[in-house]
Design a protein around this motif. Sequence first.
Motif, PDB file in Angstrom:
ATOM      1  N   THR A  27      20.990   7.977 -47.722  1.00 46.55           N
ATOM      2  CA  THR A  27      21.374   7.972 -46.304  1.00 46.55           C
ATOM      3  C   THR A  27      22.526   7.004 -46.054  1.00 46.55           C
ATOM      4  N   ALA A  28      22.496   5.842 -46.715  1.00 50.53           N
ATOM      5  CA  ALA A  28      23.566   4.860 -46.526  1.00 50.53           C
ATOM      6  C   ALA A  28      24.871   5.298 -47.163  1.00 50.53           C
ATOM      7  N   LEU A  29      24.809   6.242 -48.109  1.00 50.99           N
ATOM      8  CA  LEU A  29      26.014   6.719 -48.790  1.00 50.99           C
ATOM      9  C   LEU A  29      26.643   7.935 -48.111  1.00 50.99           C
ATOM     10  N   LEU A  30      25.905   8.574 -47.215  1.00 49.41           N
ATOM     11  CA  LEU A  30      26.401   9.817 -46.615  1.00 49.41           C
ATOM     12  C   LEU A  30      27.743   9.670 -45.907  1.00 49.41           C
ATOM     13  N   PRO A  31      27.991   8.593 -45.147  1.00 47.47           N
ATOM     14  CA  PRO A  31      29.305   8.487 -44.493  1.00 47.47           C
ATOM     15  C   PRO A  31      30.473   8.506 -45.469  1.00 47.47           C
ATOM     16  N   LEU A  32      30.222   8.193 -46.751  1.00 39.28           N
ATOM     17  CA  LEU A  32      31.277   8.225 -47.754  1.00 39.28           C
ATOM     18  C   LEU A  32      31.376   9.578 -48.441  1.00 39.28           C
TER      19      LEU A  32
ATOM     20  N   GLY B 115      19.015   0.154 -46.350  1.00 42.21           N
ATOM     21  CA  GLY B 115      19.937   0.712 -45.372  1.00 42.21           C
ATOM     22  C   GLY B 115      21.265  -0.006 -45.347  1.00 42.21           C
ATOM     23  N   GLY B 116      21.266  -1.283 -45.733  1.00 46.31           N
ATOM     24  CA  GLY B 116      22.497  -2.047 -45.796  1.00 46.31           C
ATOM     25  C   GLY B 116      23.264  -1.854 -47.084  1.00 46.31           C
ATOM     26  N   GLY B 117      22.738  -1.023 -47.990  1.00 48.24           N
ATOM     27  CA  GLY B 117      23.458  -0.711 -49.216  1.00 48.24           C
ATOM     28  C   GLY B 117      23.013  -1.470 -50.443  1.00 48.24           C
ATOM     29  N   ALA B 118      21.944  -2.277 -50.346  1.00 49.96           N
ATOM     30  CA  ALA B 118      21.481  -3.045 -51.499  1.00 49.96           C
ATOM     31  C   ALA B 118      20.890  -2.115 -52.554  1.00 49.96           C
ATOM     32  N   ALA B 119      21.008  -2.530 -53.815  1.00 44.59           N
ATOM     33  CA  ALA B 119      20.426  -1.764 -54.910  1.00 44.59           C
ATOM     34  C   ALA B 119      18.913  -1.947 -54.933  1.00 44.59           C
ATOM     35  N   VAL B 120      18.218  -0.940 -55.442  1.00 48.77           N
ATOM     36  CA  VAL B 120      16.772  -0.946 -55.391  1.00 48.77           C
ATOM     37  C   VAL B 120      16.178  -2.090 -56.204  1.00 48.77           C
ATOM     38  N   ASP B 121      16.831  -2.517 -57.291  1.00 52.11           N
ATOM     39  CA  ASP B 121      16.277  -3.616 -58.079  1.00 52.11           C
ATOM     40  C   ASP B 121      16.469  -4.961 -57.383  1.00 52.11           C
ATOM     41  N   GLU B 122      17.441  -5.072 -56.481  1.00 53.06           N
ATOM     42  CA  GLU B 122      17.599  -6.275 -55.678  1.00 53.06           C
ATOM     43  C   GLU B 122      16.520  -6.352 -54.605  1.00 53.06           C
ATOM     44  N   VAL B 123      16.152  -5.205 -54.073  1.00 55.44           N
ATOM     45  CA  VAL B 123      15.187  -5.149 -52.978  1.00 55.44           C
ATOM     46  C   VAL B 123      13.765  -5.325 -53.483  1.00 55.44           C
TER      47      VAL B 123
ATOM     48  N   LEU C  78      23.717  12.048 -56.546  1.00 56.23           N
ATOM     49  CA  LEU C  78      23.848  10.723 -55.965  1.00 56.23           C
ATOM     50  C   LEU C  78      23.172   9.724 -56.902  1.00 56.23           C
ATOM     51  N   PRO C  79      23.593   8.465 -56.907  1.00 53.97           N
ATOM     52  CA  PRO C  79      22.947   7.470 -57.768  1.00 53.97           C
ATOM     53  C   PRO C  79      21.489   7.259 -57.381  1.00 53.97           C
ATOM     54  N   ASP C  80      20.659   6.960 -58.376  1.00 54.76           N
ATOM     55  CA  ASP C  80      19.230   6.809 -58.103  1.00 54.76           C
ATOM     56  C   ASP C  80      18.830   5.378 -57.776  1.00 54.76           C
ATOM     57  N   ASP C  81      19.812   4.479 -57.619  1.00 53.47           N
ATOM     58  CA  ASP C  81      19.488   3.090 -57.301  1.00 53.47           C
ATOM     59  C   ASP C  81      19.924   2.690 -55.903  1.00 53.47           C
ATOM     60  N   ARG C  82      20.420   3.643 -55.115  1.00 50.90           N
ATOM     61  CA  ARG C  82      20.870   3.366 -53.743  1.00 50.90           C
ATOM     62  C   ARG C  82      20.273   4.392 -52.791  1.00 50.90           C
ATOM     63  N   LEU C  83      20.148   3.992 -51.540  1.00 54.71           N
ATOM     64  CA  LEU C  83      19.659   4.911 -50.520  1.00 54.71           C
ATOM     65  C   LEU C  83      20.740   5.927 -50.196  1.00 54.71           C
TER      66      LEU C  83
ATOM     67  N   VAL D 213      15.010  10.105 -35.505  1.00 52.30           N
ATOM     68  CA  VAL D 213      15.451  10.472 -36.853  1.00 52.30           C
ATOM     69  C   VAL D 213      14.478   9.847 -37.839  1.00 52.30           C
ATOM     70  N   ARG D 214      13.952  10.665 -38.750  1.00 48.54           N
ATOM     71  CA  ARG D 214      12.953  10.199 -39.721  1.00 48.54           C
ATOM     72  C   ARG D 214      13.599  10.001 -41.086  1.00 48.54           C
ATOM     73  N   LEU D 215      13.176   8.926 -41.752  1.00 48.77           N
ATOM     74  CA  LEU D 215      13.594   8.654 -43.124  1.00 48.77           C
ATOM     75  C   LEU D 215      12.350   8.392 -43.954  1.00 48.77           C
ATOM     76  N   ASP D 216      12.193   9.116 -45.056  1.00 52.49           N
ATOM     77  CA  ASP D 216      11.079   8.911 -45.978  1.00 52.49           C
ATOM     78  C   ASP D 216      11.635   8.771 -47.385  1.00 52.49           C
ATOM     79  N   VAL D 217      11.150   7.762 -48.103  1.00 55.08           N
ATOM     80  CA  VAL D 217      11.690   7.435 -49.416  1.00 55.08           C
ATOM     81  C   VAL D 217      10.549   7.304 -50.417  1.00 55.08           C
ATOM     82  N   ALA D 218      10.712   7.940 -51.579  1.00 52.27           N
ATOM     83  CA  ALA D 218       9.771   7.803 -52.689  1.00 52.27           C
ATOM     84  C   ALA D 218      10.459   7.029 -53.802  1.00 52.27           C
ATOM     85  N   ILE D 219       9.819   5.974 -54.270  1.00 53.49           N
ATOM     86  CA  ILE D 219      10.413   5.091 -55.274  1.00 53.49           C
ATOM     87  C   ILE D 219       9.504   5.025 -56.491  1.00 53.49           C
ATOM     88  N   GLN D 220      10.072   5.264 -57.643  1.00 53.07           N
ATOM     89  CA  GLN D 220       9.337   5.148 -58.901  1.00 53.07           C
ATOM     90  C   GLN D 220       9.427   3.707 -59.384  1.00 53.07           C
ATOM     91  N   ALA D 221       8.274   3.095 -59.628  1.00 52.15           N
ATOM     92  CA  ALA D 221       8.246   1.712 -60.106  1.00 52.15           C
ATOM     93  C   ALA D 221       8.114   1.625 -61.615  1.00 52.15           C
TER      94      ALA D 221
END
Length: 395
Positions: free
Chosen positions: A183-188, A77-85, A176-181, A120-128
């Motif tokens: 929802t966090a990009l929508l304001p842009l 949610g803070g904008g970190a990339a998925v590989d950092e998280v 949208l990029p596949d390494d960021r959430l 407000v609901r958020l659901d995320v599917a991540i491929q490992a």
Amino acid sequence: MTVSCTPPASALPPAPAPPGDGRGHPDRPCVTELRLSAFAGHRRAGFPLGPLTLFAGPSGCGKTTALRAYEALARLGGGAAVDEVFPDPAACVPDRARADAQRRRGFRIGCTADGPEGPVRLDVAIQAEPDLRIVGERLSTDGLVLLQTALRDPSRRTVQAAWHTAGSAPVTRAPLPDDRLGTALLPLRVAGKTDGQRRVLAAAEQMVVALRSVFACDPRPGRMRTPVPTGSGRLLGGCDNLADVLWRTRAECTRRHAQLVAAVRAGCTGPVADLYAEPLPDGTVRALLDRGDGIRTRLGRLGDGELRYLALALVLFTGPGVLEVDPAGEVPAALQTLTVLADNLDRGLDPRQRTELLRLAARMCDRGHIRLVGAVSDASWAAGSTGVTVVDLTP
């Protein structure tokens, strides 16, 4: 109250209707439910989160895993990339999960954030495997899907996104990029020209604000005993720089500092007249307890339990400006809530210390600016306490 793990629908399910219980929604966005549809040892698990929530159960039941998932959502949610998280994404794949025909495996997590816009609901599917990427995301409220993404072409590092417009076209589609959430990009990405777009923006901002101000705290007494260089005065997750923070906060708010001293007095052995830091000739600072009558004790001489208790009390008295978090700078402080994640909350604490810490946490959480999600092996000492939600994960 005490609750057990409750199974919600699987990740990325049809957006449900709101509960309609007639209660008002909080002014400050906050996460009220954590969903682990398929994450490590959890499947179809849903956990309610109150202002003060304790996950309880024996070793291996998934307490730490739940807190890790919450922290991961906060970082996304803070904008970190998925590989950092997720530096080790394979460890997040559910036990016995089988790969599909394309050798893909992954995990699914989500949460609900309540606030002025309602739940407000958020659901995320991540491929490992074979590649780490976000392959699906859904943001929804009131039964309406506001944002939905899906991986259409595995050869591209994008997902196809569609968000609610309610204008001349019902939805807007864009990659949208596949390494960021997303929802966090929508304001842009969303202009906010239609009522539908403004609703999307409001829901996304509520979710992001609820997630961003999270502080994962695990005080390490061994690192708190030595003098430290002066720095930003922002407390680290391990509380290594406790002396530096005391050097700053003691002068900033005398009332809050007096409350901290009173809390330390209740949880530490011997008299406590004050708590402060002093500079040393080498440019470092060290923390001390003033015992009264001119007697001072270096914090380095305190026991592990006393140091952990002191550090956790300090965390509960401070806010995003003092802790190493990413506060939503564009949102007034009065509308933000800091959520403290504390694994092994009661480690090293004696019965008196954990009781005092729980009493302090309940008082601070009741004010609305602080929320606490902790993990303990046994919550029998906290069950029935006013304002405490105990999530029992005992198999």
